[in-house]
Motif scaffolding. Sequence first.
Motif, PDB file in Angstrom:
ATOM      1  N   LEU A 162     -10.119  -8.038  -5.789  1.00 51.71           N
ATOM      2  CA  LEU A 162     -10.643  -7.346  -4.457  1.00 51.71           C
ATOM      3  C   LEU A 162      -9.740  -8.496  -3.940  1.00 51.71           C
ATOM      4  O   LEU A 162     -10.047  -9.741  -3.723  1.00 51.71           O
ATOM      5  N   LYS A 163      -9.030  -7.777  -2.742  1.00 53.61           N
ATOM      6  CA  LYS A 163      -8.569  -8.560  -1.705  1.00 53.61           C
ATOM      7  C   LYS A 163      -9.798  -8.717  -0.293  1.00 53.61           C
ATOM      8  O   LYS A 163      -9.120  -9.073   1.042  1.00 53.61           O
ATOM      9  N   THR A 169      -5.992   2.534  -4.680  1.00 49.72           N
ATOM     10  CA  THR A 169      -6.395   1.048  -5.391  1.00 49.72           C
ATOM     11  C   THR A 169      -7.806   1.456  -5.065  1.00 49.72           C
ATOM     12  O   THR A 169      -8.563   2.362  -4.228  1.00 49.72           O
ATOM     13  N   ASN A 170      -8.369  -0.274  -5.727  1.00 48.16           N
ATOM     14  CA  ASN A 170      -9.761  -0.398  -5.324  1.00 48.16           C
ATOM     15  C   ASN A 170     -10.066  -0.543  -4.486  1.00 48.16           C
ATOM     16  O   ASN A 170     -11.280  -0.430  -3.385  1.00 48.16           O
ATOM     17  N   GLU A 171      -9.068  -1.677  -3.521  1.00 51.03           N
ATOM     18  CA  GLU A 171      -9.486  -1.906  -1.980  1.00 51.03           C
ATOM     19  C   GLU A 171      -9.612  -0.670  -1.267  1.00 51.03           C
ATOM     20  O   GLU A 171      -9.952  -0.373   0.216  1.00 51.03           O
ATOM     21  N   LEU A 178     -13.035  -6.914  -9.336  1.00 50.60           N
ATOM     22  CA  LEU A 178     -12.357  -6.348  -9.479  1.00 50.60           C
ATOM     23  C   LEU A 178     -11.233  -6.666  -8.992  1.00 50.60           C
ATOM     24  O   LEU A 178     -10.453  -5.780  -8.191  1.00 50.60           O
ATOM     25  N   ILE A 230     -15.916  -9.053  -6.289  1.00 48.90           N
ATOM     26  CA  ILE A 230     -15.041  -9.007  -5.486  1.00 48.90           C
ATOM     27  C   ILE A 230     -14.306  -9.692  -6.925  1.00 48.90           C
ATOM     28  O   ILE A 230     -12.305  -9.178  -7.138  1.00 48.90           O
ATOM     29  N   ILE A 279     -13.089   0.629  -1.814  1.00 48.82           N
ATOM     30  CA  ILE A 279     -13.519   0.032  -0.677  1.00 48.82           C
ATOM     31  C   ILE A 279     -13.749   0.162   0.588  1.00 48.82           C
ATOM     32  O   ILE A 279     -15.063   1.258   1.480  1.00 48.82           O
TER      33      ILE A 279
END
Length: 1009
Positions: free
Chosen positions: A628-629, A669-671, A626, A623, A674
């Motif tokens: 990430l939140k 986005t990465n989020e 990357l 996390i 996911i």
Amino acid sequence: MIPKEKIEAIKKGIKLVDLVPDLQPSGKNFTRQCPSCGKSGKGKGLVVTPAKNIAKCFSCDFFVGDAIDYLMKVDGMDFVPAVEHLAARFGYDIKEDAPPDRASPKRKHQLVARASFCETQLAGSGLTSEDVEVLVRDGAKETRHPAFVRGTRDQYGRVLEGAGDDMLIFYHDLAGNPVKYKDKSGKFLDLVRVRWSNPELHKDKEGRPIKYQSPAGSGSHLYIPERVRELYRHKRPIQRLFIQEGEKKAEKCCKHGIISVGIMGIQNLGYNNQLPVELQLIIQECDVKEVVFMLDSDWNHLSENLKVADQVDRRPLSFFYAVKNYKEYMRTLVNLNISVEIYFGHVIENDKRDKGIDDLLVNTLKGSEYGLREDIDRAIHDKKGGGAWVHIYKITQMPDNKIADLWLLNDAEQFAERHRHRLAHLKEFRIGKLLRRFGDDGTLVLAQPLLEGEEFWEVLSSMTRDGNEKNTLSFNYYKAWQFLQHRGYFQVRMKSGIEEFVHVDGKIITKVRYIDIRNYVTSFVKEIKRIDVLNMLYRGGPQYLGPEKLSHLETISPVIERSTKLSQRLYFKDKFWDISPEGIEEKPYTQLAQHVWGDKIIDFSPKLLPEFVDVEILREEHIQKLNLKIAPDKEFSLEYSNDAENCAFFKFLYNASNFVWRKSAEETTNEEKIEWCRHLMNKLTSIGYLLHDYKNESELKAVVIMDGKISEVGASNGRSGKSLMMKAIEYVIPQLYIPAKNKKLTEDQFIWDGVTEKIKNIFLDDVRANVDFEFFFPLITGKLKVNPKGAPPFTLEPEDTPKLALTTNHAINGDGSSFKDRMALVSFSDFYNEKHKPIHDFGRNFFSEWDDQEWNRFYNLMANCLILYFRSLKNAWGKTNQGIIDPPMDSLEKRRLRQAMGEIFLTWADAFFTRENLNFRQPRQAMYDKFVEFDVNIRKYYNSTKFGKCIRHYCEYSGYHLNPQKANEENVMFLDFVKEYPDRSFFGSMDKSGGIEYFTIADKHWTGR
């Protein structure tokens, strides 16, 4: 060593569009995800340019210059294996040529182009492209088009003329126009069949190679050679018309004066139980006197690869029924006042192994082809139908049993003797319904002969008045039941209390009808040639073997296999898969300890593939890396195998989990990626949950499949593919389908009619938003009372109740923990919609148009869903004691809240709760009065109580807080709450003073005044 010129021929001849999988059309080019950088989308990914036969990714500059280059860079092949693979797949000869003849030095400069598969096929039948041309008239203009051309069909079902190296066969009607058919999307397309150059790459559901393939849904059509079309056009008489299996046979015969039409297969003469209209017109307009249905020389052969206990007369039966149906079709012409003599014939086996009539003309009769017409004349006029090369049978008035005698289908002993060379190695085999074998003395005997105490008839002797002895037969019920029970026929008492007839074969129990039992007995009596006993049974009818009498069969109580909390079995026709968190173990049925219902056996023989999905839990280090939140240990990173990426249903689920499909890969986005993974895991584990017939008390839920797109209340998105997910379940476990759009669904007292302990899933399709979901609580968590039509009600215990799944275009209304705890939500994106359907991506309709490979990938995927569900349950990937991974809930919860409020309230609230009406205390009644002023009819639908609930829903929907000056139910104050949960709405307790209730709706600017 592979000659250089042959390598160059492969580079130039094999098109990348025929090799690269999963291409999507984009103008004159095709695109797909780049195998190097993984990017795809508008202006991204691998672009294949057919005009130049190259491919390039404009994101990472990955470049492919030819087919060999593609296999080396993408599949990691070395040069020589890549060339050999392409040569085998596309039919190139790469053997080194023989040394040139030194007496003819010019030969080394002569390069002969490789003939296409189409040209080879035509030449093999003694045909040229000119022989198979079709004359097409357009007004005064006449053009000629070849009916057989080089080409192929891609993975999307599109006809690619001139590409690949298969053979395309174009169908034309009597006027020379293309035959049209209507596909599933409603479009009219030209009918083009394909003859695959490598049938092993194209297999049906039974795993058999497919030589010829028609477009799905195109039906059965007549192939009409131009010679027949010309005779019809001028109404010239045809004395004798032949019906051939196959287009090339018809063309070859017409070339040599044997006027023929072609059919797609021996069972494809009629369509919807009618003769093709074109065939009727030809017979009528050309005054046809005789019609001959010609079969190949293998007309009387048995199937290949026969196994123990197979029904060995299945193939001869199919030929018999083809001829029988042909005769019946032809006799319908009498209704049109058309009378024809009906014949069928076959090629006689010869030393040159000519199979079809075209082989006969090309090989044995080459140079004297017209002699075949004379031989056919001799056979037709010969009493026994014998010719030198063909045998012809006149069947106009021949009864069906006499036609069956040609295959010896009415005499098992003669049938077995004729085919002894094929059957002798089998320990046991079936002829008809009965299991047989060759005895020690070589004679045909029943594998389970009549034993002592099983002879269910007795001969009774009596004297007549004139003193003569008279014998009569009497039915012995006790011995009859012994006979049947020794062969596996019993009764089983179901949970409903009703006893059903069953047949037990090893550990498999199959429900049968009383008529099936009666037919078995009569077949057995026919086999032992006791006509007197057979007549007794026919005379007695239900007196001996009716449902009332058969009710005296022994009732057994078999122990049925049950799954455990972390295991499930999938049963196939010759094996079963034992599935657990550790993977799949393939086992034979001999390892079954208990019984299984025949309803659960899937008529397929799959091959195990490597696991489809590799799951990695995102830890703290991932996390941070990357940026990430998200919370650690709660989300997933997924990797997919090649089999997964080639699996149509997996790709469908993957696409239906894509909520950011309007964005390019760079914009995502990465989020969001996911969340995409979580949506996919939600679908995969939900499928695993539904396939698992164990009732885990910690996870008793209905799977609710809904559209994830937030829309106005009442707006129905639909067409997102939700029902396809449940359709898939139907192909794995017994399912009861219930259309659920009826407003009074839960008032139907017979709603569960059809539910038994054998049903493992109930699918309610298209449920309305206002359905009373609490009605389903007993089915989800406890016992189920079933009220079947025409039978007494009964109750299923919790372990026998099926799991429930429903689809809806809306959110299901309801509040409270009991409501939420009984639902497992599955969210579908609008990637698929009314304009973009799965068939646009996959080129084939799901299930009905799948081949053997696709079905194999599908069943492996279903097993993988179970594995993922078990691993999630065991390792607590989601919640403790829950295997279903929840989807991202924000949009689903907003959709539910919006529906609970209604559009009228939402419109009013958005307008009312502006800055001047936020962050201060107002009397609830005054607020309600202002709301009802909004619409004069509001009071009918919103009373004061519902208004209060809607205020709470609106706060949650909009991110506002209710009564922040009060502590909440857990006695937590607002400021403490928002520090810990900054993204959640706060709900303080009731604010009441002087008998008046107040509401304070606050936003982030609330200061506590």
